[in-house]
Write a protein that holds these residues in place. Structure first.
Motif, PDB file in Angstrom:
ATOM      1  N   ARG B 180       0.779  -1.234   0.000  1.00 43.31           N
ATOM      2  CA  ARG B 180       0.000   0.000   0.000  1.00 43.31           C
ATOM      3  C   ARG B 180       0.807   1.279   0.000  1.00 43.31           C
ATOM      4  O   ARG B 180       0.297   2.326  -0.356  1.00 43.31           O
ATOM      5  N   TYR B 208       3.983  -1.439  15.727  1.00 39.48           N
ATOM      6  CA  TYR B 208       2.676  -1.173  16.342  1.00 39.48           C
ATOM      7  C   TYR B 208       1.706  -2.323  16.086  1.00 39.48           C
ATOM      8  O   TYR B 208       1.218  -2.945  17.039  1.00 39.48           O
TER       9      TYR B 208
ATOM     10  N   MET C 390      -3.851  -6.951   7.766  1.00 38.48           N
ATOM     11  CA  MET C 390      -4.086  -5.823   6.867  1.00 38.48           C
ATOM     12  C   MET C 390      -4.025  -4.488   7.602  1.00 38.48           C
ATOM     13  O   MET C 390      -3.900  -3.444   6.996  1.00 38.48           O
ATOM     14  N   PHE C 391      -4.181  -4.550   8.904  1.00 34.15           N
ATOM     15  CA  PHE C 391      -4.275  -3.295   9.652  1.00 34.15           C
ATOM     16  C   PHE C 391      -2.907  -2.867  10.148  1.00 34.15           C
ATOM     17  O   PHE C 391      -2.290  -3.538  10.963  1.00 34.15           O
ATOM     18  N   ILE C 392      -2.433  -1.749   9.636  1.00 33.33           N
ATOM     19  CA  ILE C 392      -1.117  -1.290  10.042  1.00 33.33           C
ATOM     20  C   ILE C 392      -1.176   0.037  10.769  1.00 33.33           C
ATOM     21  O   ILE C 392      -0.197   0.516  11.303  1.00 33.33           O
ATOM     22  N   LYS C 393      -2.347   0.645  10.792  1.00 35.59           N
ATOM     23  CA  LYS C 393      -2.495   1.940  11.461  1.00 35.59           C
ATOM     24  C   LYS C 393      -3.386   1.757  12.687  1.00 35.59           C
ATOM     25  O   LYS C 393      -3.923   0.694  12.925  1.00 35.59           O
ATOM     26  N   ASP C 394      -3.560   2.830  13.430  1.00 29.68           N
ATOM     27  CA  ASP C 394      -4.282   2.662  14.697  1.00 29.68           C
ATOM     28  C   ASP C 394      -5.791   2.858  14.601  1.00 29.68           C
ATOM     29  O   ASP C 394      -6.492   2.723  15.591  1.00 29.68           O
ATOM     30  N   ASP C 399      -6.302   3.434   8.193  1.00 35.07           N
ATOM     31  CA  ASP C 399      -5.897   2.298   7.380  1.00 35.07           C
ATOM     32  C   ASP C 399      -6.436   2.420   5.957  1.00 35.07           C
ATOM     33  O   ASP C 399      -5.734   2.145   4.992  1.00 35.07           O
ATOM     34  N   ILE C 400      -7.697   2.812   5.867  1.00 34.49           N
ATOM     35  CA  ILE C 400      -8.310   2.931   4.536  1.00 34.49           C
ATOM     36  C   ILE C 400      -7.659   4.065   3.755  1.00 34.49           C
ATOM     37  O   ILE C 400      -7.384   3.944   2.565  1.00 34.49           O
ATOM     38  N   TYR C 402      -4.689   5.345   4.151  1.00 36.03           N
ATOM     39  CA  TYR C 402      -3.225   5.333   4.089  1.00 36.03           C
ATOM     40  C   TYR C 402      -2.672   5.308   2.660  1.00 36.03           C
ATOM     41  O   TYR C 402      -1.886   6.162   2.260  1.00 36.03           O
ATOM     42  N   ALA C 403      -3.128   4.322   1.882  1.00 39.84           N
ATOM     43  CA  ALA C 403      -2.572   4.154   0.541  1.00 39.84           C
ATOM     44  C   ALA C 403      -2.824   5.388  -0.315  1.00 39.84           C
ATOM     45  O   ALA C 403      -1.995   5.786  -1.131  1.00 39.84           O
ATOM     46  N   VAL C 406      -0.510   8.511   1.041  1.00 40.82           N
ATOM     47  CA  VAL C 406       0.898   8.513   0.666  1.00 40.82           C
ATOM     48  C   VAL C 406       1.076   8.736  -0.843  1.00 40.82           C
ATOM     49  O   VAL C 406       2.164   8.982  -1.305  1.00 40.82           O
ATOM     50  N   ASP C 432      -9.489   0.491  16.307  1.00 39.75           N
ATOM     51  CA  ASP C 432      -8.416  -0.271  15.685  1.00 39.75           C
ATOM     52  C   ASP C 432      -9.023  -1.517  15.036  1.00 39.75           C
ATOM     53  O   ASP C 432      -9.868  -2.181  15.640  1.00 39.75           O
ATOM     54  N   MET C 441     -14.235  -6.859  10.787  1.00 34.22           N
ATOM     55  CA  MET C 441     -12.841  -6.907  10.387  1.00 34.22           C
ATOM     56  C   MET C 441     -12.732  -7.207   8.896  1.00 34.22           C
ATOM     57  O   MET C 441     -11.965  -6.590   8.174  1.00 34.22           O
ATOM     58  N   VAL C 448     -10.080  -1.537   2.768  1.00 27.03           N
ATOM     59  CA  VAL C 448      -8.668  -1.202   2.615  1.00 27.03           C
ATOM     60  C   VAL C 448      -8.174  -1.685   1.253  1.00 27.03           C
ATOM     61  O   VAL C 448      -7.465  -0.975   0.536  1.00 27.03           O
TER      62      VAL C 448
END
Lengths: 280, 274, 569
Positions: B180, B208, C390-394, C399-400, C402-403, C406, C432, C441, C448
């Motif tokens: 991503r 995290y 799949m979840f890398i953010k808090d 998370d949705i 993010y891509a 950036v 989260d 989930m 995402v």
């Protein structure tokens, strides 16, 4: 009920221990492989994944997190990769434990970012300082008439001191303090239910730096220095000779003994295997 | 610097690391060294891990080194570990040796460095033979016999169990990032620095989710430890005895001791004669 | 004799606002084979954890009421005593394995409890679980199914009277699932064990279980013999549980045909045969599932792709050899095959996460061999089997977005809100992802996955562990993707999903594609099914038994195309 409580407590501690051990252990496994590099006099190293146990120590029981981290480093990066350095590892083990524990105990309220930051950098500083003191003492013990050599004490203090400061300010802030400040509030209230615990609050018993902790730390640190001295004796630039290796007669005797034992042992084996054959 | 910035995540694949560590731990359980009793090996390590420090006789040290190197060969240690060993020795003293030789240092300068390098190498190789050559369970039993705290010997064997899972988890999280994210292009010096900084940031941030995922796992694990009586066993003498009953000194162990002894006495003899 | 007695049990987790278990009253007889059913999050696992003392001794929450297991009150006994009465196999069973080798792990508990014969006990347990010959293997050498059997053996080694299994077959292919249930059946019938399973797969309940407890909102609603329980079709469907397909079909047909009213509903295929005696297959108006795209534009193309991976010992293992396949724009493809056939690897190759050792891969006409996944992510997206990864953010909102963030996508904010709304996540956006329920989930992980509007979407086991409602929701979401994400690949064991959704099926087996075609071609080919370990949906099998020419894949199709002969005459 009392019994229940202790069972729950000890297993919660075990959980924190396991978590800290596996995560920090794996991280040190990586750092073992990432080379360090120097730009001018500043050494860049990603040596510091110390934010992992620091975060855990601030969120949970500091003692378990600290011991877990030290054990993790020992097991994963030293034993697994065969980089075990003998007694000298004790120094690292103890300094990591003390540093992480003090940081964890300092924080009363994990949501207070300022406090978390101060605690994290203190933890790093404590750990680094102990390393530096050991390093300086090492040279002091190794070099006879340390004080007498002109300029030596000063240069040792300056180089070691600078390295220490560099580690605290550079690696410490960049790789320890900032990640810890970011991680603790993010994890607070989320990770505890996953472990079946209540989030740590101001009234939790675990926080608070007590005189007992300080005294304990000092004693442990003294042991660490002792171990390091013992381990590093041979490393010193001026070797002292084991007396048995010096004396030829002692050596000769030793060899005779060795040979005799070897022969005896071999004989035992032979007779053993013979008797084994007979019985079979 | 350049090489490093090219790609931490690509070049140094976690898969490779996992494979090497496991290979090192379990891939060589059919060797001569692995068949030895862990107590014997640990005692052997005490000798070869300490004695070289106290000698500065180059011949004696060379003899020790050759012997220990032979045992390492027998233990079929994974390539990565040997690479790390070489790197470690080099970073401690080896580079000094080379620099001194380069600047035409005479034998009086080279000799002490050579001695020091031999010492470091011998001691490190001895620890590699013992800790990599033995399978982790045997090692943890051996440590237990010597009275090492239960927690530590448990950690040793548990670490090997959890490591593959943990690395997979870490890999998955990093893959999520890769799928991503949009890293800066590693073009030019500034670009490379940015890219490196980005990668370091990702690795840190990856902890995290990793912490939360691992927390979930370790909860199950600790519940199971409780069910399976880990806490009982930790305080029970009887269990300790039962666990250690699998340790047996065989004729192979005795042979190993004898050969070691013989070798040491021979090099002692040689070093005194010369 | 009752082996378990629960009286007025109420339990809430520490810090939780609501009680997870409310007024539970339940008895279980010795020798029972009991299934506990209920929708996601109704307290099934919590209930089971009260039986082996984990609650209240380990998880210290507020507990009221009494639980008696084998005549022992769980409050008064220690976990050590209780766990020797009731063995537990977790849903995330791989975390249950503590030791690195098989026999060691199987006998670990016995050793800890200082049993002299711990090795024999471990061996006996392995034998019962069919793991003979694997004693000295390392854990990672085992397949998923074998790992589960080992977890079972570990619990069994203490010789408990009760065995509890939390969703034992959730991620297994049919062959492994059968194996587990056969072992359980043997333990129940020949060794007198009382067995309790938490289970979503009602086909297995029908075949193996004696009784069923139905839970709702933390309270058991009823306990009935499984035949009777599974025939309560409407009630089960309301609670988001699929009754067996055979039962549903019979239930529907019963509604329209007076003469069948007083016939007992069937729950297994055998019973179904009797129920539908005299029925004939009359292909009605039903729609053939056919690819509705005539596009010949190739979106994904594999040309002689080979791949192998390193192993700890011995030679590298070959995963794919000379694999070639083309997937066209707009196709809905299901990738099926047994555990370990290489389905996930197949998908990872497409995203660039794994690079092929040999051969070429094209995406949308572009050769991607050297491309990094970051560059491909606007063309292709992968949703993992395990949504937690799949979840890398808090928070899921982060998370949705993010891509997109950036990449400086201009309408990032509005697109995120849109997705949150579309997946009904707007009220949860600050949570989260990991702390959501199973269904939420999944939804979040899908959101995402499609955030960047990729033309190709890959889903790895999207319906594992889901109840009926969440499944419908996922299916609906997939159909709503049209227009943006047209080409979809799903790797799955869920044959009902395959039959309902897929237009094309790829069967992977031993690193090769052994069959490729529409569902008719695949499921009618007995040889392919056998080799690849595929089991068609029960309703299809039943149809074929009644009439070998029958091809109906869903209960709807069955209902429409089977008529009683008398009706036609």
């Amino acid at each position: 009920m009392q019994k229940n409580l202790t069972a729950a407590n000890s297993s919660q501690k075990l959980m924190v221990f396991v978590l800290s051990m596996s995560l920090y252990g794996m991280a040190t496994l990586f750092t073992e492989l990432i080379p360090k590099f120097q730009v001018g006099i500043v050494e860049f190293s990603v040596e510091y994944f110390l934010f992992i146990p620091l975060t855990l120590a601030i969120l949970f029981d500091p003692m378990s997190a600290a011991l877990g981290a030290a054990t993790g480093e020992l097991v994963f990066s030293e034993i697994m990769l065969g980089q075990f350095g003998g007694l000298g590892e004790l120094e690292k083990f103890i300094s990591v434990t003390i540093g992480v524990m003090i940081a964890g105990k300092m924080v009363k309220d994990p949501t207070n970012k300022k406090m978390v930051g101060i605690a994290a950098i203190t933890g790093v500083a404590v750990q680094q300082l102990m390393g530096t003191i050991v390093d300086i003492l090492k040279v002091q013990f190794a070099v006879e008439d340390f004080e007498a050599v002109a300029g030596l004490p000063e240069s040792v203090y300056i180089t070691e001191g600078f390295a220490c400061l560099n580690d605290i300010l550079f690696s410490g802030i960049l790789f320890c303090m900032i990640p810890t400040i970011l991680l603790v509030p993010k994890l607070y209230g989320k990770i505890e239910p996953l472990l079946g615990m209540k989030p740590r609050t101001k009234d939790s018993i675990v926080s608070g730096v007590s005189p007992k902790l300080v005294i304990g730390s000092v004693i442990a640190f003294a042991i660490a220095i002792g171990a390091e001295m013992l381990a590093e004796n041979g490393m010193a630039l001026i070797d002292w000779e084991a007396s048995w290796a010096e004396s030829k007669t002692a050596l000769a005797i030793g060899m005779v003994v060795a040979a005799v034992i070897a022969v005896v042992v071999l004989a035992v084996i032979r007779s053993k295997s013979n008797s084994g054959k007979e019985s079979a | 610097m350049k090489r490093l910035s090219e790609n931490i995540l690509d070049k140094f694949s976690i898969d490779f690391l996992k494979n090497q560590v496991l290979k090192n731990a379990y891939g060589n359980n059919d060797t001569v060294i692995a068949a030895l009793d862990p107590r014997v090996l640990l005692a052997w390590y005490l000798f070869f891990g300490i004695v070289p420090w106290f000698s500065h006789n180059a011949i004696f040290l060379l003899g020790c080194f050759l012997f220990v190197a032979a045992t390492t060969r027998l233990a079929k240690v994974a390539g990565l570990v040997l690479f790390l060993f070489a790197l470690g020795v080099f970073s401690q003293t080896g580079y000094l040796l080379i620099v001194t030789m380069f600047f035409g240092g005479d034998s009086s300068a080279i000799m002490p460095l050579l001695v020091l390098t031999l010492k470091v190498a011998t001691v490190s190789l001895a620890s590699i033979t013992v800790f990599s050559g033995l399978d982790p369970d045997k090692l943890s039993n051996g440590l237990m016999w010597y009275g090492v705290p239960e927690r530590l010997s448990f950690s040793v064997s548990y670490a090997y169990r959890i490591l593959p899972m943990l690395m997979e988890e870490f890999q998955n999280v990093l893959l999520s990032y890769r799928l991503r994210s949009n890293p800066p292009k590693p073009c030019g010096f500034i670009g490379k620095i940015k890219y490196l900084a980005y990668q370091v940031k990702v690795v840190i941030q990856a902890f995290y989710p990793l912490m939360l995922n691992t927390a979930k796992r370790s909860r199950t694990t600790v519940e199971v430890l409780e069910i399976k009586g880990y806490r009982y066993a930790a305080s029970s003498r009887e269990v300790r005895k039962m666990r250690l009953s699998s340790l047996k000194i065989t004729s192979g162990d005795l042979m190993f001791i004898a050969v070691s002894f013989l070798w040491v006495s021979i090099i002692c003899l040689v070093s005194t004669v010369i | 004799m009752n082996i378990i007695e629960i009286k007025d049990l109420t339990f809430s987790y520490p810090g939780a606002k609501y009680a997870t278990l409310k007024n539970v009253n339940l008895t279980v007889e010795k020798g029972d084979f009991l299934a506990i059913i209920g929708n996601n999050g109704c307290g099934k696992s919590t209930l089971c954890k009260t039986l082996n003392g984990i609650i209240p001794h380990f998880i210290v929450g507020d507990m009221a009421g009494e639980v008696t297991v084998c005549g022992l009150n769980t409050k008064d006994e220690e976990i050590g005593v209780l766990s020797q009465k009731a063995g537990y196999v977790y849903q995330d069973f791989e975390n249950q394995i503590i030791r690195p080798t098989v026999l060691d792990d199987a006998s670990y508990a016995c050793l800890n409890y200082a049993m002299k014969d711990h090795r024999t006990r471990g061996l006996r347990a392995l034998e019962k679980c069919g793991l003979v010959g694997r004693e000295n293997d390392f854990i990672w050498q085992l397949s998923g199914g074998q790992t589960h059997l080992l977890a079972l053996a570990g619990a069994l080694s203490l010789d408990p009277e009760i065995l509890i299994l939390d969703e034992p077959i959730a991620q297994l292919d049919p062959a492994h699932a059968d194996k587990i249930y056969e072992v359980l059946k043997d333990l129940n019938e020949n060794h007198g064990k009382t067995i309790i399973v938490i289970e979503h797969h009602t086909e297995y309940i029908a075949q193996y279980c004696k009784n069923v407890v139905f839970m709702k909102d933390g309270t058991p609603q009823w306990k009935l013999p499984s035949r009777e329980a599974l025939c309560r079709v409407e009630e089960l469907e309301q609670a988001d549980i699929f009754p067996p397909q055979v039962t549903v079909a019979a239930h529907e047909i019963q509604k329209s045909q007076e003469t069948l009213r007083n016939k007992k509903l069937p729950v297994t295929i055998e019973e179904g045969m009797r129920f539908f005696e005299g029925f004939r297959y009359l292909p009605n108006d039903f729609i053939r599932k056919k690819s509705n795209t005539n596009s010949t534009k190739s979106m994904i193309s594999f040309k002689n792709v080979s791949l192998s991976y390193r192993t700890v010992k011995g030679e590298p293992k070959q995963v794919f050899k000379d694999l070639s396949v083309d997937i066209n724009d707009g196709e809905k493809v299901a990738v099926i095959g047994s555990n370990g056939a290489g389905k996930s690897t197949f998908m990872k190759l497409m995203t660039g996460l794994i690079k092929p050792a040999d051969g070429e891969i094209y995406l949308d006409g572009r050769r991607i061999n050297g491309d990094s996944p970051e560059r491909l992510s606007e063309t292709i997206s992968l949703v993992y089997q395990n949504p937690e990864d799949m979840f890398i953010k808090d928070s899921i909102e982060n998370d949705i977005s993010y891509a997109m963030r950036v990449r400086d996508t201009p309408d990032c904010k509005s697109r995120t809100d849109e997705l949150l709304k579309a997946f009904r996540l707007d009220t949860l956006k600050d949570r989260d992802g990991r702390l959501l329920s199973g269904g939420q989930m999944r939804r979040a992980s899908l959101a995402v996955g499609i955030a960047l509007k990729p033309p190709i979407l890959l889903l790895d086991e999207p319906t594992a562990n889901l109840d009926i409602a969440t499944r419908h929701e996922i299916m609906r979401t997939l159909s709503e993707l049209k227009g943006v994400t047209d080409t979809v690949l799903i790797a799955t064991h869920d044959m009902q999903l395959v039959c309902q959704w897929a237009e094309r099926i790829l069967v992977l087996c031993g690193g090769r594609i052994i069959a490729d075609g529409e569902r008719d071609e695949i499921f009618s080919n007995r040889r392919v099914c056998e080799i690849a370990g595929i089991r068609p949906p029960d309703i299809f099998t039943l149809g074929r038994i009644i009439d070998p020419s029958a091809r109906c894949y869903t209960t709807d199709e069955f209902e429409r195309s089977f008529r009683r002969e008398t009706v036609c005459v």
